[in-house]
Enzyme design. Structure first.
Site, short mmCIF file in Angstrom:
data_model
loop_
_atom_site.label_atom_id
_atom_site.label_comp_id
_atom_site.label_asym_id
_atom_site.label_seq_id
_atom_site.Cartn_x
_atom_site.Cartn_y
_atom_site.Cartn_z
N GLY A 313 75.45 -52.93 7.24
CA GLY A 313 75.55 -52.11 6.04
C GLY A 313 75.11 -52.83 4.78
O GLY A 313 75.65 -53.89 4.45
N GLY A 317 78.36 -49.05 0.15
CA GLY A 317 79.76 -49.10 -0.30
C GLY A 317 80.00 -48.21 -1.52
O GLY A 317 79.09 -47.98 -2.32
N CYS A 320 79.35 -49.89 -4.73
CA CYS A 320 78.15 -50.71 -4.65
C CYS A 320 77.00 -50.10 -5.46
O CYS A 320 76.73 -48.91 -5.35
CB CYS A 320 77.76 -50.80 -3.18
SG CYS A 320 76.22 -51.64 -2.91
N GLY A 361 80.78 -47.21 2.99
CA GLY A 361 80.17 -45.88 2.99
C GLY A 361 80.94 -44.81 3.73
O GLY A 361 80.44 -43.70 3.89
N ARG A 383 87.33 -48.73 -0.03
CA ARG A 383 87.91 -47.62 -0.80
C ARG A 383 89.11 -47.00 -0.09
O ARG A 383 90.14 -46.73 -0.69
CB ARG A 383 86.83 -46.56 -1.03
CG ARG A 383 87.21 -45.42 -1.95
CD ARG A 383 86.26 -44.25 -1.79
NE ARG A 383 86.28 -43.74 -0.43
CZ ARG A 383 87.15 -42.86 0.04
NH1 ARG A 383 88.06 -42.35 -0.75
NH2 ARG A 383 87.12 -42.49 1.29
N TRP A 407 87.76 -52.41 -7.43
CA TRP A 407 86.52 -52.96 -7.99
C TRP A 407 85.73 -53.73 -6.94
O TRP A 407 86.29 -54.29 -5.99
CB TRP A 407 86.82 -53.86 -9.20
CG TRP A 407 87.69 -55.04 -8.94
CD1 TRP A 407 87.28 -56.30 -8.60
CD2 TRP A 407 89.13 -55.10 -9.01
NE1 TRP A 407 88.36 -57.13 -8.45
CE2 TRP A 407 89.50 -56.43 -8.70
CE3 TRP A 407 90.12 -54.17 -9.33
CZ2 TRP A 407 90.83 -56.83 -8.68
CZ3 TRP A 407 91.44 -54.58 -9.30
CH2 TRP A 407 91.78 -55.89 -8.98
N ARG A 419 78.90 -64.33 -2.83
CA ARG A 419 78.55 -63.25 -1.90
C ARG A 419 77.08 -62.84 -2.04
O ARG A 419 76.47 -62.31 -1.14
CB ARG A 419 79.47 -62.06 -2.22
CG ARG A 419 79.36 -60.93 -1.26
CD ARG A 419 80.45 -59.90 -1.49
NE ARG A 419 80.50 -59.04 -0.33
CZ ARG A 419 79.75 -57.96 -0.18
NH1 ARG A 419 78.94 -57.60 -1.13
NH2 ARG A 419 79.83 -57.25 0.91
N GLU A 432 76.37 -56.20 -9.10
CA GLU A 432 75.99 -55.34 -7.98
C GLU A 432 77.14 -54.42 -7.58
O GLU A 432 77.12 -53.78 -6.54
CB GLU A 432 75.54 -56.18 -6.77
CG GLU A 432 74.23 -56.88 -7.02
CD GLU A 432 73.53 -57.37 -5.76
OE1 GLU A 432 73.63 -56.71 -4.71
OE2 GLU A 432 72.89 -58.42 -5.84
P1 IMP Z 1 83.66 -48.83 0.84
O1 IMP Z 1 84.56 -48.79 2.05
O2 IMP Z 1 82.65 -47.73 0.84
O3 IMP Z 1 84.44 -48.88 -0.44
O4 IMP Z 1 82.80 -50.17 0.95
C1 IMP Z 1 83.37 -51.44 1.09
C2 IMP Z 1 82.28 -52.45 1.32
O5 IMP Z 1 81.40 -52.53 0.19
C3 IMP Z 1 82.75 -53.87 1.51
O6 IMP Z 1 83.24 -54.15 2.80
C4 IMP Z 1 81.49 -54.68 1.19
O7 IMP Z 1 80.61 -54.77 2.29
C5 IMP Z 1 80.83 -53.84 0.13
N1 IMP Z 1 81.05 -54.35 -1.24
C6 IMP Z 1 82.16 -54.89 -1.77
N2 IMP Z 1 81.99 -55.17 -3.08
C7 IMP Z 1 80.73 -54.83 -3.37
C8 IMP Z 1 79.96 -54.89 -4.58
O8 IMP Z 1 80.42 -55.26 -5.66
N3 IMP Z 1 78.67 -54.47 -4.46
C9 IMP Z 1 78.13 -54.04 -3.29
N4 IMP Z 1 78.83 -53.91 -2.16
C10 IMP Z 1 80.12 -54.31 -2.20
#
Ligand code: IMP
Length: 500
Positions: A313, A317, A320, A361, A383, A407, A419, A432
């Site tokens: 992925g 995110g 992201c 995602g 999230r 965040w 990272r 990012e």
């Molecule tokens: P979510 O479950 O869609 O909120 O995505 C979480 C994932 O987003 C994390 O496991 C990371 O791989 C990625 N991520 C975390 N922080 C950031 C960021 O600041 N920018 C881009 N990707 C991020």
């Protein structure tokens, strides 16, 4: 000339599962969600680390602290404690999960005796807990001076400036017990004295744990909990490609079960160097995941580098903005489908099965079922977990609704520049990730329970009782944008729509 992929890259929202035949044996309670976390010789040996549910929590400051790690392990999944903190702090979080004793809680609501009633109410709002330990220095393990519970104050009759020392239940009136008390003894004391909580203190009077009456039943219920051989909860931790020589030994010393390199882009020499260092020093004993990648080449690179699992992925995110700022990434569904095919190809060639994790995602619960059907062995969620009581962030009330903060690691707030490090840079000059709120969603146990029930029932609709069976039987269809509209409620007047 540049290479062009033939197919557009797609997201989960563009797919649906087409149901298959389900027999009467296919009921949600019969579905097993067990899934491997690390590589193994499938068919020849047991996976050395199997999860009871296909969920891990994201390596993020706003998601994976020790409290969430314990709550998730109780449900059968694994948290990866965030690495964007000092080596000592991360190791301490891991150690807290490993030393956690069921029913013995490290107090998360603590104040000094000079704090006021207003401070008590503010803390209660933030943590959702009504019992506050009053310690000399306001820390969870400071010298205990008393307890404040709801019965100790009446907001309508007292000044907000009243110091807690004036209305707490002081030690001389408090029922407490030594730290050596067993859970059974603690519960007997709670019942005999008709109290709601029991502080346990050491010989010097420092608070060690709290035992709560309301927790008693829940400790008998966690049938899926994920334990190691010593009956401690399983926990993971994030590492980076810079300070691994100090971080990895400290995390191992703290008892970590599995590591994961946390990076926005895993198809890099930095990752293979990090894994090589771990293998040289610890052989295969230390398990380490790597990523993130989005295609066959990235998968094969990390497989050959020796990764125990591979995360998929880039740019999907919820917090992201990598795709917007850098123009890199790939639709999450397409990435998972291609990497799963690469994993199967690698398994056929070598007999080694390397689990893959779909990271980021996931918007709706059914996206998790889609990710699993497309070949992911488990999903990583940021999230989703940030919304629960147990995530480490503040709960706030905004426009009448409760929200929690969330965040990104690449936001200016987290400053996790390692990272995004491509070598050389000590600091990144653009963000990012964003800083945001997510709707508050109650306890992790309730939320995960509902989600898993949905996954199990969809699997039954596809005639599958296990994740590998789902991957074999699933039939997926791309949906047109008009059929996505058809999939929501339409052509009716919704009763709870404020615009009606
Ligand atoms: P979510 O479950 O869609 O909120 O995505 C979480 C994932 O987003 C994390 O496991 C990371 O791989 C990625 N991520 C975390 N922080 C950031 C960021 O600041 N920018 C881009 N990707 C991020």
């Amino acid at each position: 000339m540049a290479y062009y992929f033939e197919e557009p890259s797609r997201t989960f929202g563009e797919y649906l599962l087409v149901p298959g035949y389900s027999s009467s044996a296919c009921v949600p309670d019969a579905v097993s969600l067990k899934t491997p976390l690390v590589k193994y010789r499938k068919g020849e040996e047991e996976c050395p680390l199997t999860m009871n549910i296909p969920m891990v929590s994201a390596i993020m400051q706003s998601v994976s602290g020790d409290r969430l790690a314990i709550a998730l392990a109780k449900q059968g999944g694994v948290s990866f404690i965030y690495g964007s903190q000092s080596v000592e702090d991360e190791a301490a979080m891991v150690a807290r999960v490993k030393s956690y004793k069921k029913g013995f809680v490290t107090s998360d609501s603590n104040l000094k005796p000079t704090a006021t009633l207003a401070d008590v109410l503010e803390l209660k709002e933030k943590t959702g807990h009504s019992t506050v330990a009053i310690t000399e220095d306001g820390t969870p393990n400071g010298k205990l001076l008393g307890i404040v519970a709801s019965r100790d104050y009446r907001v309508s009759r007292m000044s907000m400036d009243e110091p807690v020392a004036n209305f707490m239940t002081p030690m001389e009136k408090l029922v407490y017990a030594p730290e050596t008390t067993t859970l059974k003894e603690a519960n007997d004391i709670i019942w005999d004295n008709k109290i709601n909580s029991l502080p346990l203190v050491d010989a010097e009077g420092h608070l060690k744990y709290m035992v709560f009456r309301k927790d008693y039943d829940s400790h008998k219920e966690n049938v899926n909990e994920l334990l190691d051989a010593n009956k401690s909860y399983v926990v993971g931790a994030g590492i980076n490609t810079r300070d691994y020589a100090e971080r990895v030994p400290a995390l191992i010393e703290a008892g970590v079960d599995v590591l994961c390199i946390d990076s926005s882009e895993g198809f890099s020499e930095w990752q293979s160097r990090t894994i090589a260092w771990i293998r040289e020093r610890y052989g295969d004993k230390v398990k380490v995941g790597a990523g993130n990648v989005v295609d066959r080449e990235g998968f094969r690179f990390l497989a050959q580098a020796g990764a125990d699992f591979i995360k998929v992925g880039i740019g999907g995110g919820s917090i992201c903005i990598t795709r917007e700022t850098k123009g890199i990434g790939r639709g999450q569904a397409t990435a998972v489908i291609e990497v799963a095919a690469a994993r199967d190809e690698y398994y056929k060639e070598t007999g080694i099965y390397i689990p893959i994790c779909s990271d980021g995602g996931i918007v709706h619960d059914y996206h998790m079922t889609l990710a699993l059907a497309m070949g992911a062995d488990f999903v990583m969620l940021g999230r989703y977990f940030a919304r629960f009581d147990e995530s480490p962030t503040n709960k706030l009330r905004i426009n009448g609704s409760y929200v929690k903060e969330y965040w990104g690691e690449g936001s200016n707030r987290a400053r996790n520049w390692q990272r995004y490090d491509l070598g050389g840079a000590t600091k990144l000059s653009f963000e990012e990730g964003v800083d945001s709120y997510v709707p508050y969603a109650g306890s992790l146990a309730d939320g995960v329970g509902t989600t898993l029930y949905k996954i199990r029932s969809t699997m039954c609709n596809c005639g599958a009782l296990t994740i590998p069976e789902l991957q074999e039987k699933a039939r997926l269809t791309v949906v047109s944008s008009t059929s996505i509209v058809e999939g929501g409620s339409h052509d009716v007047i919704l009763k709870n729509n404020p615009n009606n």
